[in-house]
Scaffold this motif. Structure first.
Motif, PDB file in Angstrom:
ATOM      1  N   TYR A 188    -101.253  26.572  20.292  1.00 36.23           N
ATOM      2  CA  TYR A 188    -102.497  26.786  21.033  1.00 36.23           C
ATOM      3  C   TYR A 188    -102.733  28.299  21.084  1.00 36.23           C
ATOM      4  N   GLU A 189    -103.511  28.795  20.139  1.00 29.28           N
ATOM      5  CA  GLU A 189    -103.707  30.241  20.026  1.00 29.28           C
ATOM      6  C   GLU A 189    -104.436  30.818  21.233  1.00 29.28           C
ATOM      7  N   ALA A 190    -105.481  30.162  21.700  1.00 32.00           N
ATOM      8  CA  ALA A 190    -106.263  30.696  22.821  1.00 32.00           C
ATOM      9  C   ALA A 190    -105.414  30.806  24.090  1.00 32.00           C
ATOM     10  N   GLU A 191    -104.550  29.821  24.321  1.00 33.55           N
ATOM     11  CA  GLU A 191    -103.699  29.816  25.512  1.00 33.55           C
ATOM     12  C   GLU A 191    -102.383  30.550  25.289  1.00 33.55           C
ATOM     13  N   GLN A 192    -102.127  30.938  24.066  1.00 32.53           N
ATOM     14  CA  GLN A 192    -100.888  31.598  23.647  1.00 32.53           C
ATOM     15  C   GLN A 192     -99.653  30.808  24.082  1.00 32.53           C
ATOM     16  N   CYS A 193     -99.630  29.553  23.656  1.00 36.74           N
ATOM     17  CA  CYS A 193     -98.452  28.732  23.904  1.00 36.74           C
ATOM     18  C   CYS A 193     -98.228  27.791  22.726  1.00 36.74           C
ATOM     19  N   VAL A 194     -97.007  27.310  22.646  1.00 39.32           N
ATOM     20  CA  VAL A 194     -96.605  26.371  21.606  1.00 39.32           C
ATOM     21  C   VAL A 194     -95.916  25.208  22.309  1.00 39.32           C
ATOM     22  N   THR A 195     -96.275  23.986  21.928  1.00 41.94           N
ATOM     23  CA  THR A 195     -95.620  22.803  22.475  1.00 41.94           C
ATOM     24  C   THR A 195     -94.848  22.118  21.357  1.00 41.94           C
ATOM     25  N   LEU A 196     -93.549  21.908  21.608  1.00 41.39           N
ATOM     26  CA  LEU A 196     -92.676  21.210  20.659  1.00 41.39           C
ATOM     27  C   LEU A 196     -92.426  19.815  21.189  1.00 41.39           C
ATOM     28  N   GLU A 197     -92.333  18.840  20.285  1.00 40.08           N
ATOM     29  CA  GLU A 197     -91.943  17.489  20.674  1.00 40.08           C
ATOM     30  C   GLU A 197     -90.849  17.033  19.735  1.00 40.08           C
ATOM     31  N   THR A 198     -89.749  16.571  20.334  1.00 40.84           N
ATOM     32  CA  THR A 198     -88.604  16.131  19.560  1.00 40.84           C
ATOM     33  C   THR A 198     -87.835  15.082  20.356  1.00 40.84           C
ATOM     34  N   SER A 199     -86.989  14.336  19.679  1.00 39.81           N
ATOM     35  CA  SER A 199     -86.243  13.269  20.358  1.00 39.81           C
ATOM     36  C   SER A 199     -84.828  13.692  20.743  1.00 39.81           C
ATOM     37  N   ALA A 200     -84.426  14.901  20.368  1.00 39.11           N
ATOM     38  CA  ALA A 200     -83.084  15.398  20.689  1.00 39.11           C
ATOM     39  C   ALA A 200     -83.156  16.905  20.880  1.00 39.11           C
ATOM     40  N   PHE A 201     -82.104  17.474  21.453  1.00 37.26           N
ATOM     41  CA  PHE A 201     -82.056  18.920  21.659  1.00 37.26           C
ATOM     42  C   PHE A 201     -80.810  19.477  20.985  1.00 37.26           C
ATOM     43  N   ASP A 202     -81.004  20.485  20.175  1.00 35.19           N
ATOM     44  CA  ASP A 202     -79.904  21.185  19.502  1.00 35.19           C
ATOM     45  C   ASP A 202     -80.240  22.673  19.588  1.00 35.19           C
ATOM     46  N   SER A 203     -79.490  23.413  20.397  1.00 34.27           N
ATOM     47  CA  SER A 203     -79.848  24.810  20.651  1.00 34.27           C
ATOM     48  C   SER A 203     -79.838  25.661  19.383  1.00 34.27           C
ATOM     49  N   LYS A 204     -78.930  25.402  18.461  1.00 41.85           N
ATOM     50  CA  LYS A 204     -78.884  26.173  17.215  1.00 41.85           C
ATOM     51  C   LYS A 204     -80.131  25.906  16.379  1.00 41.85           C
ATOM     52  N   LEU A 205     -80.547  24.657  16.280  1.00 45.06           N
ATOM     53  CA  LEU A 205     -81.726  24.344  15.482  1.00 45.06           C
ATOM     54  C   LEU A 205     -83.006  24.824  16.170  1.00 45.06           C
ATOM     55  N   ILE A 206     -83.042  24.810  17.492  1.00 45.15           N
ATOM     56  CA  ILE A 206     -84.188  25.379  18.201  1.00 45.15           C
ATOM     57  C   ILE A 206     -84.249  26.880  17.951  1.00 45.15           C
ATOM     58  N   GLU A 207     -83.102  27.550  17.981  1.00 45.08           N
ATOM     59  CA  GLU A 207     -83.049  28.980  17.644  1.00 45.08           C
ATOM     60  C   GLU A 207     -83.583  29.216  16.239  1.00 45.08           C
ATOM     61  N   ASP A 208     -83.139  28.414  15.279  1.00 47.58           N
ATOM     62  CA  ASP A 208     -83.630  28.545  13.901  1.00 47.58           C
ATOM     63  C   ASP A 208     -85.143  28.340  13.842  1.00 47.58           C
ATOM     64  N   PHE A 209     -85.642  27.358  14.580  1.00 51.90           N
ATOM     65  CA  PHE A 209     -87.077  27.104  14.610  1.00 51.90           C
ATOM     66  C   PHE A 209     -87.840  28.312  15.146  1.00 51.90           C
ATOM     67  N   LEU A 210     -87.386  28.855  16.272  1.00 45.63           N
ATOM     68  CA  LEU A 210     -88.079  29.997  16.882  1.00 45.63           C
ATOM     69  C   LEU A 210     -88.098  31.209  15.967  1.00 45.63           C
ATOM     70  N   LEU A 211     -86.968  31.456  15.294  1.00 49.05           N
ATOM     71  CA  LEU A 211     -86.865  32.669  14.479  1.00 49.05           C
ATOM     72  C   LEU A 211     -87.424  32.502  13.075  1.00 49.05           C
TER      73      LEU A 211
END
Length: 110
Positions: A26-49
């Motif tokens: 959402y460029e106007a609101e300057q936010c990003v919403t992710l939807e996933t069925s599991a949480f993996d901090s390493k893969l979230i880090e990879d996604f962000l970077l």
């Protein structure tokens, strides 16, 4: 303009499960919403970077390696996980080994 994307983030050199992420920028609101069925901090880090920063030019990581209480990045990131919405925080933290990365989740009220 609002864009919706799908991506699979893979563990490199591991047999751990991949992580499928649907995300909307959402460029106007300057936010990003992710939807996933599991949480993996390493893969979230990879996604962000690698995905947000490199592909989209969105910096959503706070860098506290050089100063305390560095400014919050322009974009906020929200994670929808099993129908619960969280605000995702990502930080580089100063330590004696040159810094480390951490991801935090803060549940949001409905």
């Amino acid at each position: 303009m609002t864009e919706k994307y799908e991506i699979t983030i893979k563990h490199m050199g591991s047999t751990a499960a991949d992580l499928n992420i649907d995300y909307i920028i959402y460029e106007a609101e300057q936010c990003v919403t992710l939807e996933t069925s599991a949480f993996d901090s390493k893969l979230i880090e990879d996604f962000l970077l690698s995905v947000l920063k490199e592909r989209h030019g969105i910096d959503a990581v706070r860098d506290d390696r050089t100063e305390w209480n560095s400014p919050r990045p322009a974009y906020r990131v929200y994670l929808l996980l099993n129908d619960v919405r969280y605000e995702l925080g990502a930080h580089y933290l100063l330590d004696l080994g040159g810094g480390k990365f951490t991801v935090t989740l803060k549940p949001l009220a409905c």
